[in-house]
Enzyme design. Structure first.
Site, PDB file in Angstrom:
ATOM      1  N   ASN A  10       0.838  -1.200   0.000  1.00 57.44           N
ATOM      2  CA  ASN A  10       0.000   0.000   0.000  1.00 57.44           C
ATOM      3  C   ASN A  10       0.878   1.257   0.000  1.00 57.44           C
ATOM      4  O   ASN A  10       1.956   1.286   0.620  1.00 57.44           O
ATOM      5  CB  ASN A  10      -1.029   0.000   1.142  1.00 57.44           C
ATOM      6  CG  ASN A  10      -0.458  -0.218   2.515  1.00 57.44           C
ATOM      7  OD1 ASN A  10       0.606  -0.784   2.679  1.00 57.44           O
ATOM      8  ND2 ASN A  10      -1.170   0.247   3.523  1.00 57.44           N
ATOM      9  N   GLU A  57       0.266   5.191   0.668  1.00 60.01           N
ATOM     10  CA  GLU A  57      -0.702   6.204   1.121  1.00 60.01           C
ATOM     11  C   GLU A  57      -0.277   7.604   0.671  1.00 60.01           C
ATOM     12  O   GLU A  57       0.838   7.823   0.189  1.00 60.01           O
ATOM     13  CB  GLU A  57      -0.840   6.122   2.647  1.00 60.01           C
ATOM     14  CG  GLU A  57      -1.411   4.773   3.080  1.00 60.01           C
ATOM     15  CD  GLU A  57      -1.699   4.667   4.562  1.00 60.01           C
ATOM     16  OE1 GLU A  57      -1.219   5.522   5.344  1.00 60.01           O
ATOM     17  OE2 GLU A  57      -2.407   3.713   4.940  1.00 60.01           O
ATOM     18  N   CYS A  78      -4.145   0.502  -2.497  1.00 52.11           N
ATOM     19  CA  CYS A  78      -3.961  -0.721  -1.706  1.00 52.11           C
ATOM     20  C   CYS A  78      -2.855  -1.589  -2.321  1.00 52.11           C
ATOM     21  O   CYS A  78      -2.550  -1.492  -3.515  1.00 52.11           O
ATOM     22  CB  CYS A  78      -5.244  -1.541  -1.687  1.00 52.11           C
ATOM     23  SG  CYS A  78      -6.604  -0.783  -0.792  1.00 52.11           S
ATOM     24  N   GLU A 125      -2.912  -4.797  -2.991  1.00 49.12           N
ATOM     25  CA  GLU A 125      -3.368  -5.743  -4.018  1.00 49.12           C
ATOM     26  C   GLU A 125      -3.451  -5.072  -5.375  1.00 49.12           C
ATOM     27  O   GLU A 125      -3.013  -5.604  -6.394  1.00 49.12           O
ATOM     28  CB  GLU A 125      -4.754  -6.305  -3.654  1.00 49.12           C
ATOM     29  CG  GLU A 125      -4.817  -7.082  -2.358  1.00 49.12           C
ATOM     30  CD  GLU A 125      -5.085  -6.197  -1.141  1.00 49.12           C
ATOM     31  OE1 GLU A 125      -4.673  -5.010  -1.150  1.00 49.12           O
ATOM     32  OE2 GLU A 125      -5.701  -6.686  -0.189  1.00 49.12           O
ATOM     33  N   CYS A 153      -9.983  -5.553   0.598  1.00 48.09           N
ATOM     34  CA  CYS A 153     -11.178  -4.695   0.583  1.00 48.09           C
ATOM     35  C   CYS A 153     -11.996  -4.942  -0.689  1.00 48.09           C
ATOM     36  O   CYS A 153     -11.538  -5.599  -1.628  1.00 48.09           O
ATOM     37  CB  CYS A 153     -10.773  -3.223   0.685  1.00 48.09           C
ATOM     38  SG  CYS A 153     -10.098  -2.541  -0.849  1.00 48.09           S
ATOM     39  N   CYS A 180     -10.449  -3.954  -4.060  1.00 50.74           N
ATOM     40  CA  CYS A 180      -9.405  -4.895  -4.504  1.00 50.74           C
ATOM     41  C   CYS A 180     -10.020  -6.207  -4.974  1.00 50.74           C
ATOM     42  O   CYS A 180      -9.563  -6.790  -5.963  1.00 50.74           O
ATOM     43  CB  CYS A 180      -8.390  -5.131  -3.387  1.00 50.74           C
ATOM     44  SG  CYS A 180      -7.366  -3.673  -3.115  1.00 50.74           S
TER      45      CYS A 180
HETATM   46  N1  THU Z   1      -5.315  -1.597   2.439  1.00 52.34           N
HETATM   47  C1  THU Z   1      -4.731  -2.416   1.508  1.00 52.34           C
HETATM   48  O1  THU Z   1      -3.592  -2.196   1.109  1.00 52.34           O
HETATM   49  N2  THU Z   1      -5.444  -3.453   1.042  1.00 52.34           N
HETATM   50  C2  THU Z   1      -6.717  -3.748   1.411  1.00 52.34           C
HETATM   51  O2  THU Z   1      -7.321  -4.643   0.840  1.00 52.34           O
HETATM   52  C3  THU Z   1      -7.342  -3.016   2.504  1.00 52.34           C
HETATM   53  C4  THU Z   1      -6.640  -1.807   2.962  1.00 52.34           C
HETATM   54  C5  THU Z   1      -4.571  -0.444   2.912  1.00 52.34           C
HETATM   55  C6  THU Z   1      -5.161   0.880   2.506  1.00 52.34           C
HETATM   56  C7  THU Z   1      -4.617   1.787   3.582  1.00 52.34           C
HETATM   57  O3  THU Z   1      -3.323   2.210   3.186  1.00 52.34           O
HETATM   58  C8  THU Z   1      -4.493   0.907   4.792  1.00 52.34           C
HETATM   59  O4  THU Z   1      -4.560  -0.430   4.323  1.00 52.34           O
HETATM   60  C9  THU Z   1      -5.568   1.116   5.834  1.00 52.34           C
HETATM   61  O5  THU Z   1      -6.826   1.045   5.272  1.00 52.34           O
END
Ligand code: THU
Length: 137
Positions: free
Chosen positions: A46, A48, A57, A59, A88, A91
């Site tokens: 991920n 941000e 994310c 994935e 999520c 994804c």
């Molecule tokens: N996140 C992912 O990388 N993958 C997911 O499927 C769910 C959430 C990340 C997004 C964000 O940077 C952090 O997790 C918290 O939500």
């Protein structure tokens, strides 16, 4: 379904990718590893942003790398987080786009402690949007 040694390899790749995550706002580091139909492993983490909605994310970051390298078919996925969280909805829908049969695609989640959990994509997103839905109008 894939062999256990491949699952182990995917999990290790996801855990390694997780170490590269850029998550200063949530503090929730995620690593993903995707096995494609030709046996390649693609990883992502991920990333941000201070404008939170811009974040991507792990994935989808791995999927983008796979697609931009010329591969199109996902066979299995591993996701590493601190608590074994599942992917999520965004994804899951993105994964669905690049699989042949969602019931045959393993999604392995792994936490810092304990054994990995193994799902199939079709159970995590049983009613995802598909070309069938588009044709209904
Ligand atoms: N996140 C992912 O990388 N993958 C997911 O499927 C769910 C959430 C990340 C997004 C964000 O940077 C952090 O997790 C918290 O939500």
């Amino acid at each position: 379904m894939i062999e256990n040694t491949m699952t182990d390899q995917l999990v290790l790749a996801a855990q390694a990718a997780r170490l590269l995550a850029y998550a200063p706002y949530s503090g929730y580091l995620v690593g993903a590893a995707i096995l494609d139909s030709r046996g390649n492993i693609w990883t992502g983490c991920n990333v941000e942003n201070i404008s939170y909605g811009v974040s991507i994310c792990a994935e989808r970051s791995a999927i983008c790398t796979m697609i931009s390298s010329g591969e199109r078919e996902i066979c299995a996925v591993a996701v590493a987080t601190r608590d074994g969280g599942t992917p999520c909805g965004l994804c899951l829908q993105t994964l669905l786009e690049f699989v042949r049969d969602p019931q045959k695609v393993q999604v392995v989640t792994v936490s810092d402690v304990g054994e990995p959990s193994v799902y199939v994509l079709g159970e995590l997103i049983p009613h995802g949007f598909s070309s069938k839905d588009l044709r209904r109008t």
